[in-house]
Design an enzyme around this catalytic site. Structure first.
Site, PDB file in Angstrom:
ATOM      1  N   ASP A  16       5.021  -3.339  10.990  1.00 51.91           N
ATOM      2  CA  ASP A  16       3.795  -3.862  10.395  1.00 51.91           C
ATOM      3  C   ASP A  16       3.275  -4.936  11.331  1.00 51.91           C
ATOM      4  OD1 ASP A  16       4.277  -2.175   8.315  1.00 51.91           O
ATOM      5  OD2 ASP A  16       4.923  -3.706   6.911  1.00 51.91           O
ATOM      6  N   ASP A  23       0.305   4.955  -1.031  1.00 52.09           N
ATOM      7  CA  ASP A  23       1.074   3.909  -1.712  1.00 52.09           C
ATOM      8  C   ASP A  23       1.029   4.211  -3.200  1.00 52.09           C
ATOM      9  OD1 ASP A  23       1.421   2.677   0.716  1.00 52.09           O
ATOM     10  OD2 ASP A  23      -0.182   1.209   0.414  1.00 52.09           O
TER      11      ASP A  23
END
Lengths: 196, 252
Positions: free
Chosen positions: B11, B130
């Site tokens: 990330d 997600d």
């Protein structure tokens, strides 16, 4: 020095980055006149085989490529272009190696595209696979494969069926996997090609 | 045989790698290019770079980072974050990315999947989803799991596949950051329903969790971040254990 055949099919940044890391010299082939400057060639390729063939034809290089007598390495769709025919776009291809490019059969067990690292087993002795142990993993991403043929299959891989991971006829070579994305053994293969 | 893939996820924010617990508290975990190179040496099969703040902040993608990574490493990688249109994807492809990951932009404009698949091929298009369980239903969430949508997770994944997704990266927001294991029940359902590769994400805390996700769900790949970044799980150890459990892996 390797001449990379440019015909607008796919990005070559990763390939040239890998050649840079390995210290292998290369240049670009856009026209017939460029061909003479190099002692071997790579035909890259990503995407649709029929569309790639159409783009290659538009360069005017096809008659010259078919009669090259220096080492040529087709990568992925660049390899498929060496064959006679692809089911992708029902397309007639360069017909340098008389085998066909077919589509994997979809099934619950086998997802298509064949994506990831699979084992490659050399079927013949050839410098291209020097210092690469049988069963080494290479990175594949493809929905179409070149049929297995004892005469022309240089190495094989098994997914839904056994197919040509690489082909070889005289000075023409092709690999279905991406050597520029296949770790150390992919780099070894590119170095081997530069020394053929 | 085709190997199961182990994918460290980096990330990235402002050119640095970060990983938050449940995507909120960000911690600095290093230089992404250096991490990427280390992972490729350790035997990672692939890498994913996600700019986790890009959707919220409308940031454009990280072409320079992609070029730096492509110059250094010899395994495939995916880049995601802030990709809203064909031109974004085109720039990343030309910078050396093997795949792009689309999340919110695809939910808001599903036709983007069709356009990307047509322009670059399905193998280039990863749809990241997600998901969070609300009242017993798995619901697609946006903006790093903060914003629920109307879409049920499996329905959306099947739509994405039919539009031209080449791969699904499924992150369980309920499991992410917990280190309690992957969401094997949902992953099994999804993996059986689709004919494209599925990457499991969210919840990895131990080597056994990876064994479990492959044995119980047969997904194609498993992704994790912090357990790799902080050295809690070493990829060579992980792969050796997977092999001992008769799970096909690539050893380097």
């Amino acid at each position: 020095m390797i001449g990379i055949i440019r015909y607008g099919a796919g990005n070559i940044f990763s390939l040239t980055a890998t050649l840079d890391r390995l210290g292998i010299a290369y240049g670009m082939v856009h026209t017939e006149a460029d061909l003479e400057q190099y002692d071997r060639y790579i035909i890259p390729g990503v995407g649709h085989a029929g569309a790639a063939m159409h783009k290659l034809e538009q360069t005017g290089l096809v008659p010259k490529i078919k009669v090259l007598d220096k080492p040529v390495l087709g990568i992925c769709v660049g390899m498929q272009l060496l064959t006679s025919y692809s089911e992708e776009g029902d397309a007639n291809l360069l017909d340098i190696v008389p085998v066909k490019t077919l589509r994997f059969k979809d099934s619950a067990e086998f997802k298509v595209p064949h994506t990831g690292w699979n084992q490659v087993f050399p079927e013949k002795n050839n410098k291209l696979f020097e210092n690469i142990p049988p069963g080494s993993h290479f990175y594949f991403v493809h929905s179409y494969f070149i049929e297995y043929d004892e005469a022309y299959t240089l190495s094989s891989t098994t997914y839904t069926n056994k197919f040509s991971a690489s082909i070889w006829l005289d000075n023409f070579y092709g690999v279905q996997f991406h050597p520029e994305k296949s770790g150390v053994y992919g780099e070894t293969l590119l170095t081997n090609f530069s020394n053929i | 045989m085709l190997s199961k893939r182990i994918i460290p996820c980096l990330d990235v924010k402002d050119g640095r790698t970060v990983k938050g617990v449940n995507f909120v508290d960000l911690r600095d975990a290093g230089d992404p290019v250096e991490l990427a190179w280390n992972y490729s040496q350790q035997g990672a099969d692939e890498l994913v770079f996600l700019d986790i703040t890009a959707t919220v902040e409308r940031r454009k993608t990280m072409v320079e980072l992609v070029k730096a990574v492509a110059r250094q490493i010899n395994i495939p990688f995916t880049i995601g974050g802030g990709i809203n249109e064909i031109a974004d994807a085109d720039a990343l492809l030309n910078a050396g990315a093997d795949k792009i990951s689309i999340n919110s932009a695809a939910v808001r404009n599903p036709a983007l999947i069709d356009q990307l698949a047509k322009a670059f091929g399905v193998q280039f298009v990863v749809i990241a989803v997600d998901t969070r369980n609300i009242d017993g239903k798995n619901i697609v969430h946006l903006n790093g799991g903060r914003l629920p949508t109307e879409k049920e997770t499996l329905d959306w994944i099947l739509e994405a596949e039919s539009r031209g997704a080449g791969e699904i990266l499924l992150t369980s927001m309920d499991h992410d950051g917990t280190k309690a294991g992957f969401d094997n029940a949902l992953l099994k359902t999804v993996n059986h329903a689709v004919h494209i590769p599925v990457i499991a994400s969210g919840g990895a805390g131990s080597v056994q969790h990876f064994v479990d996700v492959f044995e119980k769900t047969n997904v194609d790949a498993a992704l994790a971040a912090s357990v790799f970044h902080y050295g809690e799980i070493l990829i060579p150890d992980l792969k050796n254990t997977l092999k001992e459990n008769n799970i096909e892996v690539r050893l380097v």
